[in-house]
Scaffold this motif. Structure first.
Motif, mmCIF file in Angstrom:
data_model
loop_
_atom_site.group_PDB
_atom_site.id
_atom_site.type_symbol
_atom_site.label_atom_id
_atom_site.label_comp_id
_atom_site.label_asym_id
_atom_site.label_seq_id
_atom_site.Cartn_x
_atom_site.Cartn_y
_atom_site.Cartn_z
ATOM 1 N N UNK A 162 0.841 -1.189 0.000
ATOM 2 C CA UNK A 162 0.000 0.000 0.000
ATOM 3 C C UNK A 162 0.880 1.243 0.000
ATOM 4 N N UNK A 163 0.250 2.401 -0.204
ATOM 5 C CA UNK A 163 0.998 3.655 -0.147
ATOM 6 C C UNK A 163 1.643 3.821 1.226
ATOM 7 N N UNK A 164 0.892 3.467 2.275
ATOM 8 C CA UNK A 164 1.446 3.567 3.633
ATOM 9 C C UNK A 164 2.678 2.672 3.779
ATOM 10 N N UNK A 165 2.567 1.435 3.309
ATOM 11 C CA UNK A 165 3.691 0.498 3.433
ATOM 12 C C UNK A 165 4.893 0.974 2.620
ATOM 13 N N UNK A 166 4.634 1.497 1.434
ATOM 14 C CA UNK A 166 5.733 1.998 0.608
ATOM 15 C C UNK A 166 6.443 3.163 1.287
ATOM 16 N N UNK A 167 5.673 4.063 1.879
ATOM 17 C CA UNK A 167 6.294 5.211 2.542
ATOM 18 C C UNK A 167 7.022 4.788 3.812
ATOM 19 N N UNK A 168 6.510 3.773 4.501
ATOM 20 C CA UNK A 168 7.223 3.235 5.661
ATOM 21 C C UNK A 168 8.569 2.652 5.227
ATOM 22 N N UNK A 169 8.559 1.925 4.130
ATOM 23 C CA UNK A 169 9.802 1.343 3.614
ATOM 24 C C UNK A 169 10.793 2.435 3.236
ATOM 25 N N UNK A 192 3.796 -5.014 9.521
ATOM 26 C CA UNK A 192 4.908 -4.553 8.705
ATOM 27 C C UNK A 192 5.526 -3.284 9.290
ATOM 28 N N UNK A 193 4.679 -2.322 9.653
ATOM 29 C CA UNK A 193 5.191 -1.085 10.245
ATOM 30 C C UNK A 193 5.863 -1.378 11.582
ATOM 31 N N UNK A 194 5.260 -2.230 12.399
ATOM 32 C CA UNK A 194 5.869 -2.589 13.680
ATOM 33 C C UNK A 194 7.243 -3.197 13.496
ATOM 34 N N UNK A 195 7.361 -4.093 12.516
ATOM 35 C CA UNK A 195 8.653 -4.738 12.259
ATOM 36 C C UNK A 195 9.679 -3.734 11.737
ATOM 37 N N UNK A 196 9.259 -2.878 10.805
ATOM 38 C CA UNK A 196 10.206 -1.941 10.212
ATOM 39 C C UNK A 196 10.693 -0.890 11.203
ATOM 40 N N UNK A 197 9.831 -0.462 12.110
ATOM 41 C CA UNK A 197 10.182 0.617 13.029
ATOM 42 C C UNK A 197 10.769 0.111 14.351
ATOM 43 N N UNK A 198 10.822 -1.203 14.564
ATOM 44 C CA UNK A 198 11.096 -1.694 15.925
ATOM 45 C C UNK A 198 12.494 -1.329 16.428
ATOM 46 N N UNK A 199 13.470 -1.183 15.538
ATOM 47 C CA UNK A 199 14.829 -0.815 15.965
ATOM 48 C C UNK A 199 15.213 0.595 15.542
ATOM 49 N N UNK A 200 14.235 1.420 15.217
ATOM 50 C CA UNK A 200 14.528 2.781 14.777
ATOM 51 C C UNK A 200 15.280 3.568 15.845
ATOM 52 N N UNK A 201 15.027 3.250 17.117
ATOM 53 C CA UNK A 201 15.692 3.943 18.213
ATOM 54 C C UNK A 201 17.175 3.651 18.336
ATOM 55 N N UNK A 202 17.687 2.735 17.525
ATOM 56 C CA UNK A 202 19.126 2.460 17.517
ATOM 57 C C UNK A 202 19.855 3.310 16.481
ATOM 58 N N UNK A 203 19.121 3.978 15.620
ATOM 59 C CA UNK A 203 19.741 4.707 14.513
ATOM 60 C C UNK A 203 20.202 6.098 14.944
ATOM 61 N N UNK A 204 21.144 6.622 14.195
ATOM 62 C CA UNK A 204 21.733 7.918 14.550
ATOM 63 C C UNK A 204 20.681 9.017 14.641
ATOM 64 N N UNK A 205 19.719 8.995 13.754
ATOM 65 C CA UNK A 205 18.700 10.056 13.728
ATOM 66 C C UNK A 205 17.778 10.012 14.945
ATOM 67 N N UNK A 206 17.510 8.831 15.474
ATOM 68 C CA UNK A 206 16.485 8.695 16.511
ATOM 69 C C UNK A 206 17.016 8.295 17.886
ATOM 70 N N UNK A 207 18.314 8.097 18.036
ATOM 71 C CA UNK A 207 18.807 7.555 19.301
ATOM 72 C C UNK A 207 19.316 8.606 20.284
ATOM 73 N N UNK A 208 19.027 9.874 20.043
ATOM 74 C CA UNK A 208 19.562 10.932 20.910
ATOM 75 C C UNK A 208 18.791 11.074 22.215
#
Length: 208
Positions: free
Chosen positions: A9-16, A55-71
């Protein structure tokens, strides 16, 4: 892939796209495997689940480890959970559905409890446990495993994911109290002192 439909879907594509723009190959491929392993587990057990939310849960689950989001100085799980909820809400997903993705991400390092919750929550944890801990590895047919790993390889994954965990939490050691990430700091930070629950009780301000 491997008989598992991937939301398109558009949502899934934008999440990716968001995950591709903010994570490296390690986290991207790991997150896609988490979805595939979790979704396959759900289908094998005839569970009814929202594949887009999973899908969104899986894709975002480690976002807090990334440079942009881990501050931040909250648990890294909450960084990803908060961003997933913002993303879903901005795309018109009702609050109660967005809350499922939030809980799936926030609880994915908490043993046992997610498996007693909604399928979308349980299946994110199932996918993480298979990919990181190897739980359920022997139940995965070799041809399925090979197809998934061809698309989403995991070279030197054990060492690299531990390094990513360490980088994502080393500045906020207090957030590892009571969860599995304390083991990462104990292994890689020589000066880390693990908080002790019993000592906290005994030294509290209460006289008895």
């Amino acid at each position: 892939m491997a008989g598992i439909p991937i939301p398109d879907s558009k949502l899934a594509q934008e999440a990716t796209e968001l995950i591709r723009d903010t994570t490296d190959e390690l986290i991207y491929h790991h997150s896609r495997r988490v979805y595939l392993f979790g979704a396959r587990h759900g289908r094998e057990r005839d569970l009814s689940f929202d594949a887009e939310l999973l899908y969104v849960g899986a894709l975002f689950h480690d976002l807090g480890l990334t440079e942009r989001f881990r501050a931040s100085h909250q648990r890294f799980e909450l960084d990803g959970a908060d961003e997933a909820r913002r993303f879903l809400t901005a795309h018109g997903v009702p609050a109660d559905r967005a809350r499922l993705a939030w809980e799936a991400i926030a609880l994915h390092t908490t043993p046992e409890i997610p498996h007693h919750m909604a399928p979308e929550i349980a299946l994110v944890t199932t996918g993480v446990e298979l990919d990181v801990l190897g739980i359920g590895y022997d139940t995965l047919p070799p041809e399925v495993r090979d197809e998934i790993l061809t698309a989403h390889p995991r070279p030197d994954f054990k060492r690299r994911i531990l390094r990513a965990f360490h980088q994502g939490i080393t500045h906020r050691p207090e957030t590892t109290f009571g969860n599995v990430k304390a083991d990462v700091l104990a292994r890689f930070d020589p000066g880390y002192t693990r908080p002790n629950f019993v000592r906290i009780i005994e030294s509290s301000a209460w006289p008895e």
